[in-house]
Write a protein that holds these residues in place. Structure first.
Motif, mmCIF file in Angstrom:
data_model
loop_
_atom_site.group_PDB
_atom_site.id
_atom_site.type_symbol
_atom_site.label_atom_id
_atom_site.label_comp_id
_atom_site.label_asym_id
_atom_site.label_seq_id
_atom_site.Cartn_x
_atom_site.Cartn_y
_atom_site.Cartn_z
ATOM 1 N N GLU A 54 0.833 -1.203 0.000
ATOM 2 C CA GLU A 54 0.000 0.000 0.000
ATOM 3 C C GLU A 54 0.873 1.261 0.000
ATOM 4 O OE1 GLU A 54 -2.691 0.204 3.311
ATOM 5 O OE2 GLU A 54 -4.060 1.591 2.295
ATOM 6 N N GLU A 94 -4.921 14.409 -3.385
ATOM 7 C CA GLU A 94 -4.293 13.095 -3.538
ATOM 8 C C GLU A 94 -3.502 12.722 -2.280
ATOM 9 O OE1 GLU A 94 -1.676 12.840 -6.915
ATOM 10 O OE2 GLU A 94 -1.795 10.655 -7.007
ATOM 11 N N ALA A 95 -2.763 13.692 -1.733
ATOM 12 C CA ALA A 95 -1.955 13.417 -0.540
ATOM 13 C C ALA A 95 -2.840 13.080 0.661
ATOM 14 C CB ALA A 95 -1.059 14.614 -0.225
ATOM 15 N N GLY A 124 -7.364 0.451 -5.244
ATOM 16 C CA GLY A 124 -7.910 1.367 -6.253
ATOM 17 C C GLY A 124 -6.956 1.697 -7.382
ATOM 18 N N PHE A 169 2.257 9.151 -7.050
ATOM 19 C CA PHE A 169 2.645 10.573 -7.047
ATOM 20 C C PHE A 169 3.646 10.894 -8.156
ATOM 21 C CE2 PHE A 169 1.979 10.382 -2.195
ATOM 22 C CZ PHE A 169 0.663 10.786 -2.308
ATOM 23 N N SER A 215 -4.349 9.600 0.380
ATOM 24 C CA SER A 215 -3.422 8.485 0.605
ATOM 25 C C SER A 215 -3.200 8.257 2.093
ATOM 26 C CB SER A 215 -2.111 8.691 -0.148
ATOM 27 O OG SER A 215 -1.300 9.637 0.496
ATOM 28 N N LEU A 216 -3.131 9.320 2.882
ATOM 29 C CA LEU A 216 -2.989 9.120 4.338
ATOM 30 C C LEU A 216 -4.281 8.605 4.960
ATOM 31 C CD1 LEU A 216 -0.699 11.926 5.824
ATOM 32 C CD2 LEU A 216 -0.097 9.753 4.770
ATOM 33 N N LEU A 222 2.431 9.853 9.423
ATOM 34 C CA LEU A 222 1.250 9.666 10.268
ATOM 35 C C LEU A 222 1.554 10.063 11.704
ATOM 36 C CD1 LEU A 222 -0.071 6.250 8.861
ATOM 37 C CD2 LEU A 222 -1.033 8.515 8.455
ATOM 38 N N GLN A 236 -12.641 9.431 -7.786
ATOM 39 C CA GLN A 236 -12.735 8.369 -8.794
ATOM 40 C C GLN A 236 -11.353 8.109 -9.417
ATOM 41 O OE1 GLN A 236 -16.061 7.368 -9.496
ATOM 42 N NE2 GLN A 236 -15.319 5.673 -10.773
ATOM 43 N N ARG A 237 -10.724 9.179 -9.841
ATOM 44 C CA ARG A 237 -9.423 9.045 -10.503
ATOM 45 C C ARG A 237 -8.380 8.412 -9.583
ATOM 46 N NH1 ARG A 237 -5.365 13.885 -12.684
ATOM 47 N NH2 ARG A 237 -3.540 12.597 -12.374
ATOM 48 N N TYR A 238 -8.410 8.762 -8.302
ATOM 49 C CA TYR A 238 -7.412 8.231 -7.376
ATOM 50 C C TYR A 238 -7.798 6.848 -6.836
ATOM 51 C CZ TYR A 238 -5.698 13.065 -7.461
ATOM 52 O OH TYR A 238 -5.229 14.301 -7.857
ATOM 53 N N GLY A 239 -8.886 6.286 -7.343
ATOM 54 C CA GLY A 239 -9.218 4.904 -7.003
ATOM 55 C C GLY A 239 -9.887 4.730 -5.657
ATOM 56 N N GLN A 250 -10.952 2.643 6.646
ATOM 57 C CA GLN A 250 -11.456 1.977 5.434
ATOM 58 C C GLN A 250 -12.485 2.846 4.717
ATOM 59 O OE1 GLN A 250 -11.365 -1.392 4.147
ATOM 60 N NE2 GLN A 250 -10.390 -2.604 5.738
ATOM 61 N N ARG A 251 -13.221 3.630 5.467
ATOM 62 C CA ARG A 251 -14.262 4.476 4.882
ATOM 63 C C ARG A 251 -14.089 5.882 5.419
ATOM 64 N NH1 ARG A 251 -14.513 0.496 2.459
ATOM 65 N NH2 ARG A 251 -16.236 -0.913 2.036
ATOM 66 N N ALA A 255 -6.382 6.654 3.708
ATOM 67 C CA ALA A 255 -6.503 5.225 3.417
ATOM 68 C C ALA A 255 -5.660 4.360 4.334
ATOM 69 C CB ALA A 255 -6.130 4.962 1.957
ATOM 70 N N THR A 315 -14.959 3.644 -3.888
ATOM 71 C CA THR A 315 -15.731 2.748 -3.032
ATOM 72 C C THR A 315 -15.532 3.052 -1.549
ATOM 73 O OG1 THR A 315 -13.947 1.129 -3.053
ATOM 74 C CG2 THR A 315 -15.675 0.842 -4.691
ATOM 75 N N ARG A 316 -14.582 3.902 -1.231
ATOM 76 C CA ARG A 316 -14.242 4.134 0.176
ATOM 77 C C ARG A 316 -14.574 5.531 0.651
ATOM 78 N NH1 ARG A 316 -8.127 2.060 0.822
ATOM 79 N NH2 ARG A 316 -8.681 2.390 3.001
ATOM 80 N N GLU A 344 -15.440 14.676 -6.469
ATOM 81 C CA GLU A 344 -15.812 13.283 -6.725
ATOM 82 C C GLU A 344 -15.044 12.731 -7.930
ATOM 83 O OE1 GLU A 344 -20.417 13.155 -5.019
ATOM 84 O OE2 GLU A 344 -20.041 12.902 -7.152
ATOM 85 N N GLY A 345 -14.806 13.577 -8.911
ATOM 86 C CA GLY A 345 -13.995 13.159 -10.064
ATOM 87 C C GLY A 345 -12.581 12.782 -9.650
#
Lengths: 247, 247, 247, 247, 247, 247
Positions: free
Chosen positions: B98, C98-99, B132, B106, C102-103, B212, C129-132, C109-110, C105, C135-136, C125-126
């Protein structure tokens, strides 16, 4: 044909519930061997319990394979240890979540899993995603501890029914999947009450296991489920050391 | 700040490789504590080994948390036991797959993981899906046993390079992710050779763990990673019995 | 190590908020250079403002790269101009969305992003989606203009808290991501209030930028982020004309 | 009806190619106004050029809207600036990638985009993903610079044909989408050569623009494309300052 | 140009509504031939009706192709028989769901289909998924039988409006797609009422059909839509026996 | 228990092959009633044939339900008419593609379907997508007409084997799914030859049908599979007019 149904938690009374459902589901001529895991957690509620249920269930599957079982069912809705068991065993191994979802998909386009605790909801959503059902299947938790299902006075049945009603109304569920092995005995009754298919994973898995055995289908040993390679294991898990297979 | 880096297999020489990379990656003032798992498989090659690596790595994390570690890194590219560890611990826990994928994303839009054995390819594809990255990341196996990475005469380095070249040409990879903790020491050299970013998960995870801790971010105890509930564990795993937390 | 943090809007007071968070997040020995964009919109609220923030932020990054910066952070949650910046610069460039994701995640989980205006919800939201992370991760808008975050009397803090509570209850969010650079100073306070991880993207990006620099990871110049080809630019944007690179 | 077709690069000869295709595609009674962007890059090859093409194309659209155009087409296959244009304008705005994919989907289940340079492949894959066509559409690059399409001696036509043949054989493409506005004049000829539908985005977008105008469909001003809010813009982009709209 | 618009149910009054919308949408010079299916269900409400609407609509398309139609539109929002029609015919064939979604995507990022009965909701969700719009488009049922749309006293218009309001508020829809051919005449009125784009699939499909014809685009006969192979058909469907084409 | 296995094409010799496999697969006590469709195409090769196979197969299912069948299997790998049949019937209905994929997923992580003609490949990919198996399952065509499977001299078996070998090598398939009902008799032989699970959908569906019947699971009549509403049907399909059910 002989099918092992292993309860991966150590609570024998839950094994009885599971065994009864498995026997009711089995075909004429199928012998159900229900086993309680010999080590690990008394119930599986979340990722941590899951991890410690794996050695016990793998031991039970390995032993039953040696003594001639034709297939194995892991009777926990988290499909705990399923990949490891498929890699280890030659006989087919079924998880009850995967088995339940496959039958649900034959009788409904949209369905909802109702499980026990909120902490199990996201792990089960992970399975739903993995099994390709995310557009069709929602997951709800009824906020009932697993072992409360064994206790008629706990009110667990009422909470489960409340959540089923929400699933039917809000999710517009066309079928309900019971999200815990401990609910195995409730499927037919709930189906009669709500007039939609109610799927119990234990029964589903027993029937799918029979199907695989009857059709001569064993877990592929090519790729992800290749036989574990021989190598030293150390410490208290030494006894699980694999004796080897092809790379 | 003190960061545990646990090698979840029992091969001490691999722990040394991992420790060296972790120390090189760590910030000034960060203490790296590298630990070899006290039980389980000598290397992790597939789902079965994974399952038996979990108790040992959880024991190591629990012990290091008690003695004051601020974060933990699980140094196996299968992110073995990651969910269980996050549920168990209060401190943040990182998996190297992960962590590596997050840094790769990045610096490149498309990248390829090169791992060891074919049997690990599909499990890692499962992680890529879960994290993802499936539209951006391919997985390849170089067909090298994990422990051959410890042996300069094994030809593992050559096989790895061959597969990297295929990844660059066929996948049009913009970056390479090294798909095994045992490759941790090769990232900078390979990056110089191929002129694209080459990411080692151990280094990535150490830096993410520092991030973190520095930002005061701990694993959420709400939902999927809620503290394990108190309950009896039996058999050889009795010592892992959780003393409890909020439902 | 020197990290540029560019506020791509032209409001200097917001740059101060961002700079303070960036400095708090940075490691010992990291110099934070916070810059306000020299041209473009006073705040970024939707796609149109985004487009006109790009030249200013690219100018700032180009200049800081020439004067020795090791990495750059674009401090707008829309990750405005991120792809163009990565193609232009040799140093790593981070977006705060994006940064932050990633943290997030790594600790949940959600999770739910709470942003400012409804018009920014779908663009974010776009990105999700792009960063995968679709679903979370959910996205919510608190209906607060960006610059109202600078004004204690605006009630923006209250609206933000109301939406966080909805996210916790309705989305069952396990963590909260603050969806605007202007909220950077509120993370620790909100984390204490709600007892779940609250992630600020500015801090996250600073730490990720440090990680990339420390590990010697630069943006791949192979494929999508290849150096812009030399060619004539005309009109008021003439000064941005690229001097070239390999095709 | 009057439709603006803006070439967002500054190469007038390419505008002529585009204009010819647009006029050929237009219905009786539709006036095509083809405009070359007044500022920015001479060709758009990758993310950086894209960013600097946006102000010029937005200026052209804004001006044509003021002078009575009914719709606008952005004639670059990267759909450069499309979201910003939709937010800015009241009239409908079409991108040629989105328009081409929508027509391709009506005549084929599987199709392949053949674009110019490798550096544009991944950005276009991003569009394919965004437009929901990822399971149906592949992207290939013929390794031809955009402006070489203007030069008959460049061999660009041959390279394009070679890649089309690979698409038909390896991708089993049922139709071909031309991935650059500069190829607009080649669609009918290539269609005759290969016996499969060959779609040019400029023509597709002109017809889709006509459809929207005829049916009275304008860009929704609710949500993501809400009119830009009034606010100060500074520096060389001051002239783009929005005069406002509803939040 | 001549475009067939076939109403695949046998209710002639609905064909009139459809024909009127189609004619209003068509360009100058386009002849609309509206045909009621000669066999099958009086309305299409669910999968079973769909199946029996197919022979009638295919017969109508085959006949109109023989008599010189340039394109065909199937005027049922389930896109009934669309794949079979595309395989059978040489002329382009449009479904009104696919056509409506493609126009909706040009004017809004998020939109909601409002259809008739709940039993049609999931089948339409299947189309939305297939057409790649699942992240952008929700489906709602107003609980109105198809033929009640023909009856002003039925209250169908009120129910439809109620559901549109829910879509705007709960889904934050930026545009509305009318999910039944029988609603074709209501689009402009509803658009005026709610101030967002309201898309009627019949009009959309007529315009898209014109576009394909004008641009010389026919259904690809390579792959999934290859001409049906010659072979015997028996029983009452004998008359549909294909006379053959290339494998 | 009595299970209808309907061959939806009109070729009786193929029904014999199917019946033999179904009987071999069935449990002791299950009666297999194999029926050849009374109308429609002699083989199903693409969307057009599919459409005309539906009335015949629905007639066969309706009749067998009236005479006491407990479940029905549609023995065509396109799962032709499956949704309509589920809406029409009270008894469970299985398609052989869906059934085969569900068993394949129990024994392998990655598998490949080998079907007959290229024109069927994309339709089957559509099913794979719908059933949630797109990340695990590839589809290949061996370029053999359906009825050539009935002719030992056709070379169909050799072509099928060639494609299986490609699937094992290029796709790294862990199991093979036979993509045509006419291949039902070849599964065990091919499994022995290649040493991986080879799944025949007819056998799989018979066993899954037994499972549903034994567990009392019928198609949900709530939502997408609600009983067809009473309404007039006209023309040659008049006899299929539904007598009604709840809305």
């Amino acid at each position: 044909m002989r099918i092992l149904v292993v309860n991966p938690n150590t609570t024998a009374s839950m094994t009885e519930t599971i065994a009864a459902s498995a026997k009711l589901a089995a075909s004429f001529g199928t012998e159900i061997v229900a086993v309680t895991s010999a080590m690990g957690p008394a119930s599986i509620e979340g990722y941590y319990d899951e991890a410690f249920a794996v050695p016990g269930l793998l031991a039970a599957i390995a032993e039953s394979e040696r003594s001639g079982a034709d297939a194995a069912v892991i009777a926990c809705f988290d499909d705990t240890g399923l990949d490891a068991a498929r890699a280890m065993a030659s006989i087919p191994v079924l998880g009850i979540c995967e088995a339940a979802l496959s039958l649900a998909a034959f009788v409904a386009q949209r369905f909802t899993i109702v499980t026990t605790l909120e902490r199990s909801r996201v792990p089960i959503e992970g399975l739903v995603q993995r099994y390709g059902m995310a557009t069709r299947c929602k997951v709800r938790a009824a906020d009932i501890p697993v072992l409360s299902l064994e206790d008629p006075a706990s009110g667990a049945g009422e909470r489960l029914r409340e959540e089923i009603i929400v699933a039917l109304e809000e999710d517009r569920a066309e079928a309900i999947v019971l999200g815990c092995a401990g609910m195995a005995d409730m499927a037919r009754e709930l189906q009669a009450e709500y007039g939609v298919p109610v799927i119990d994973g234990v029964s589903a898995a027993v029937r799918q296991a029979e199907a695989l055995v009857a059709l001569g289908l064993m877990t592929s040993k090519r790729g992800a489920y290749a036989t574990p390679l021989a190598k030293p294991y150390s410490g208290m898990l030494k006894s699980f050391e694999p004796s080897g297979g092809a790379a």
